[in-house]
Design a protein around this motif. Structure first.
Motif, short mmCIF file in Angstrom:
data_model
loop_
_atom_site.label_atom_id
_atom_site.label_comp_id
_atom_site.label_asym_id
_atom_site.label_seq_id
_atom_site.Cartn_x
_atom_site.Cartn_y
_atom_site.Cartn_z
N PRO A 1 3.60 14.50 -10.71
CA PRO A 1 4.62 15.01 -9.79
C PRO A 1 4.24 16.37 -9.22
N ASP A 2 4.76 16.64 -8.04
CA ASP A 2 4.55 17.95 -7.43
C ASP A 2 5.33 19.00 -8.22
N ARG A 3 5.09 20.23 -7.85
CA ARG A 3 5.83 21.31 -8.51
C ARG A 3 7.32 21.11 -8.24
N GLY A 4 8.07 21.07 -9.32
CA GLY A 4 9.48 20.73 -9.22
C GLY A 4 9.79 19.40 -9.85
N GLY A 5 8.75 18.64 -10.24
CA GLY A 5 8.96 17.39 -10.95
C GLY A 5 9.34 16.22 -10.09
N ARG A 6 9.01 16.23 -8.80
CA ARG A 6 9.36 15.14 -7.90
C ARG A 6 8.12 14.32 -7.57
N LEU A 7 8.27 13.00 -7.65
CA LEU A 7 7.22 12.09 -7.24
C LEU A 7 7.41 11.69 -5.79
N ARG A 8 6.30 11.55 -5.07
CA ARG A 8 6.34 11.01 -3.72
C ARG A 8 6.03 9.53 -3.76
N PHE A 9 6.63 8.78 -2.83
CA PHE A 9 6.51 7.33 -2.87
C PHE A 9 5.05 6.88 -2.76
N GLU A 10 4.25 7.54 -1.92
CA GLU A 10 2.87 7.12 -1.73
C GLU A 10 2.03 7.30 -2.99
N GLN A 11 2.48 8.12 -3.93
CA GLN A 11 1.73 8.29 -5.18
C GLN A 11 1.81 7.06 -6.07
N LEU A 12 2.81 6.22 -5.87
CA LEU A 12 3.02 5.05 -6.72
C LEU A 12 2.39 3.80 -6.16
N VAL A 13 1.66 3.91 -5.06
CA VAL A 13 0.97 2.76 -4.48
C VAL A 13 -0.46 2.75 -4.99
N PRO A 14 -0.87 1.74 -5.77
CA PRO A 14 -2.23 1.73 -6.31
C PRO A 14 -3.26 1.56 -5.20
N GLY A 15 -4.40 2.20 -5.37
CA GLY A 15 -5.47 2.11 -4.40
C GLY A 15 -6.19 0.78 -4.45
N GLY A 16 -6.93 0.50 -3.39
CA GLY A 16 -7.65 -0.76 -3.32
C GLY A 16 -8.72 -0.89 -4.39
N GLU A 17 -9.39 0.23 -4.73
CA GLU A 17 -10.44 0.18 -5.73
C GLU A 17 -9.87 -0.18 -7.10
N LEU A 18 -8.70 0.37 -7.44
CA LEU A 18 -8.06 0.07 -8.73
C LEU A 18 -7.66 -1.39 -8.81
N LEU A 19 -7.03 -1.93 -7.75
CA LEU A 19 -6.61 -3.32 -7.76
C LEU A 19 -7.81 -4.26 -7.80
N SER A 20 -8.87 -3.92 -7.08
CA SER A 20 -10.06 -4.78 -7.07
C SER A 20 -10.71 -4.82 -8.45
N ARG A 21 -10.73 -3.67 -9.13
CA ARG A 21 -11.34 -3.62 -10.46
C ARG A 21 -10.55 -4.49 -11.45
N VAL A 22 -9.23 -4.39 -11.41
CA VAL A 22 -8.41 -5.20 -12.32
C VAL A 22 -8.54 -6.68 -11.98
N THR A 23 -8.51 -6.99 -10.68
CA THR A 23 -8.60 -8.39 -10.27
C THR A 23 -9.92 -9.01 -10.69
N GLY A 24 -11.02 -8.30 -10.46
CA GLY A 24 -12.32 -8.84 -10.84
C GLY A 24 -12.47 -9.03 -12.33
N PHE A 25 -11.93 -8.09 -13.11
CA PHE A 25 -12.04 -8.19 -14.57
C PHE A 25 -11.24 -9.38 -15.10
#
Length: 661
Positions: free
Chosen positions: A508-532
């Motif tokens: 989270p940013d200073r103040g303890g707030r999460l931004r929505f775009e931070q919770l979207v997994p990147g393509g590299e992470l999804l590809s790694r899990v999918t391939g495994f």
């Protein structure tokens, strides 16, 4: 789950003493002087102390055997993973010559009275390439490029787009050189002609030409032109694939501004903006950095000339960036202070020695402890010895030319916290991370390994049950914050469909707030899990890996504060409680994140707000479903239902505090 180790004897020192006194009274009733100063009690306490130590050692035997069995099965502790962040270096002024920042340049967070600095090191070289504007083209939607550079040099006002701008109109700027990974500044002298748009959100997209991916979007750091409507600067972060290309008969590093559909509810251009003068230069660059300190030229001792020798690095744990570079002297009498690389041979790290031949210069590394092992010699059934991997010459010096140490959750720092340049680099004015560092994971503990081992043995690298999918996905992406496996809807995905939900780690940013775009997994992470998982799923099983559906929720609450409470402080505390309780990563009743598919009831919010210091009465709580992307809110309700693959996301809460009179 692993069976708990049996506790062979739970008695302690004082219990041994009390039992001895009781047995002595039964066997020898005439002995009554058993106070603490009596010599007999001293002997009793000495024996009790030895018995206590013996029981302690015996109780550790089952744990030692358990760990020995795990070691025989090849279960080792997972090492920590290093957090990574994109770090931007800003120059003090544009430079006429390229500025090189070598790999290993160290930056860190600020050091405070209570926290040590977190050190990061760049993983690649970064070159800030100087450039200038050499071409200016205009291309209407569906048309061909028109050269307007000479007209602009002649002092004319060049329309950026067609008279009535349409979607697809282009303004193309050619640079004298390609500037991959650089911070590009476009200095534009524009007039207030492009009326009708919101200057804070103009319908424009900036893109750069990439040799591999074509036109790629640039991140806009700052735009003081208000959509090309006034003199100012556009600061762009150019993607790494930017390359020279030929367009309109001119070869240059091309960057373009494209007209797109305006966002919902916003107007478009009613007239084209114009450009009277333009220029371009680079003012910095961005490179990936890892949470690691680089250790160089560390001597590890000398070779004993025997198989299976082990040496240990001085710093542990070891991370993969920068990779360990191990060198061993060719001969025992090589001078350690000779030229770099002269008389030294590089050895290669392998996972195991199963495929290593006797002449292969291989070694294994335990990243958790920093232990380096060379190939063993194994006796075969016919009595011969087989050597796995080469044996270093006896007396040859062993050194680690370079390796990185660090890693762990401490590296997951918020954005704009990496601000200290530890390496001395000329012309650098400041450094920053525009996004939070992520990917840092602590090393596995012994207890976690003991719990993982039975699951690993049962699954045998196969994904059959939902628990198998989750454990294997966790192994492929240990940096993920949450992973869940659900049976997909047969009506949508068909029979035998499995859905794996991945929630990325977010700081989270200073103040303890999460931004929505931070919770979207990147393509590299999804590809790694999918391939495994794809290599380990049963035949006929359909696999889908992706993020959960995030259901935004806005809480509108009215509170009454006590007479002595500060209303603004009560309001801030209530907002903190709402964002913390509904957090998808650390919220919920147990602090482990909001449960997948669990509905939200107004009564839970009442209870959470009532515990805020200074709150006398929670008067009203309304729940509004919300869209985190558009900001639109639905009608108020007392309950928000979630689908099985949905998570809550707290969005734009509103709290009103009524002060006591």
């Amino acid at each position: 789950m692993a069976l708990p180790a049996p506790h062979l004897d739970d008695r302690r020192f004082q219990q041994f003493v009390d039992d001895a006194k009781r047995y002595i009274q039964q066997a020898c009733p005439e002995w009554t002087d058993h106070n603490v100063s009596d010599p007999g009690v001293t002997l009793v306490e000495a024996v009790a102390h030895m018995a206590d130590q013996l029981v302690y050692r015996l109780n550790r035997v089952p744990e030692k055997n358990h760990l020995a069995f795990l070691d025989l099965l090849g279960v080792t502790l997972f090492p920590p993973a290093a957090a990574r962040a994109d770090v931007t270096f800003r120059l003090s002024a544009p430079q006429p010559e390229p500025v090189l920042l070598p790999a290993g340049t160290e930056v860190s967070t600020g050091r405070t009275e209570t926290e040590e600095a977190v050190v990061f090191a760049t993983t690649d070289d970064l070159t800030v390439v100087p450039c200038s504007l050499t071409h200016l083209l205009r291309q209407e939607a569906g048309g061909t490029p028109e050269d307007r550079f000479q007209s602009m040099l002649g002092g004319e006002d060049v329309p950026a787009f067609s008279p009535l701008p349409r979607v697809g109109d282009l303004l193309l700027l050619g640079l004298s050189a390609a500037v991959p990974d650089c911070v590009l500044v476009l200095d534009l002298d524009s007039r207030v002609d492009g009326v009708g748009v919101d200057p804070r959100r103009p319908p424009l997209v900036w893109e750069a030409w990439s040799a591999a991916e074509g036109w790629t979007a640039c991140e806009v750091d700052e735009d003081t032109t208000g959509g090309l409507n006034r003199p100012g600067e556009v600061v762009l972060h150019v993607p790494s694939g930017h390359a020279l290309s030929r367009l309109g008969g001119h070869e240059a590093g091309w960057v373009r501004c494209r007209v797109v559909e305006p966002a919902a509810g916003l107007p478009s251009y009613s007239e084209s903006p114009t450009v009277r003068a333009a220029g371009a230069f680079t003012i910095g660059g961005t490179v990936r950095a890892a949470h690691a300190e680089t250790v160089r030229n560390e001597l590890l001792g000398e070779s004993e000339g025997v198989p299976g020798q082990r040496v240990r690095l001085a710093h542990a744990p070891v991370v993969d960036r920068p990779p360990l570079l191990l060198q061993i002297a060719e001969h025992a009498d090589d001078d350690e202070a000779s030229e770099p690389g002269a008389g030294w041979l590089e050895w290669t790290a392998v996972r195991d020695f199963a495929s290593s031949r006797p002449g292969d210069r291989h070694f294994t590394l335990d990243a958790t402890t920093g232990e380096i092992a060379f190939g063993p010699s194994v006796r075969q059934p016919d009595g011969t010895l087989r050597q796995f991997g080469a044996v270093p010459p006896k007396g040859a010096a062993i050194r680690a030319l370079r390796y990185g140490t660090g890693g762990g959750r401490a590296g997951n720092v918020a954005r704009s916290t990496i601000s200290v340049l530890r390496s001395s680099i000329p012309y650098i004015a400041r450094v920053e991370n525009r996004e939070a560092a992520r990917g840092g994971v602590d090393g596995e503990t012994v207890e976690e390994a003991k719990a993982r081992a039975p699951i690993t043995l049962r699954a045998q690298e196969r994904a059959v049950t939902a628990r198998d999918y989750e454990e294997l996905a966790r192994r492929a992406a240990p940096e993920a914050a949450r992973i869940a496996c659900l049976a997909a809807d047969a009506a949508e995905a068909g029979e035998n469909a499995v859905r794996v939900l991945v929630v990325p780690q977010a700081v989270p940013d200073r103040g303890g707030r999460l931004r929505f775009e931070q919770l979207v997994p990147g393509g590299e992470l999804l590809s790694r899990v999918t391939g495994f998982l794809d290599e380990r799923r049963p035949l006929g099983t359909r696999l889908a890996v992706g993020p959960p559906f995030y259901q935004g929720v806005t809480v509108v609450a009215t509170l009454h504060a006590f007479r002595a409470a500060d209303a603004e402080r009560v309001r801030a505390g209530a907002l903190d409680v709402l964002y913390a309780y509904l957090d998808p990563l650390t919220g919920g009743a147990h602090g482990e994140g909001w449960a997948f598919g669990r509905p939200l009831r107004a009564g839970e919010v009442f209870a959470a707000l009532q515990r805020v210091p200074g709150v006398e009465l929670v008067d009203e709580v309304l729940l509004h479903p919300a869209d985190p992307l558009t900001g639109r809110r639905g009608d108020a309700a007392d309950r928000i239902e979630l689908g099985p693959s949905a998570l809550l996301f707290p969005f734009d809460h509103r709290v009103r505090v009524i002060e006591a009179r």
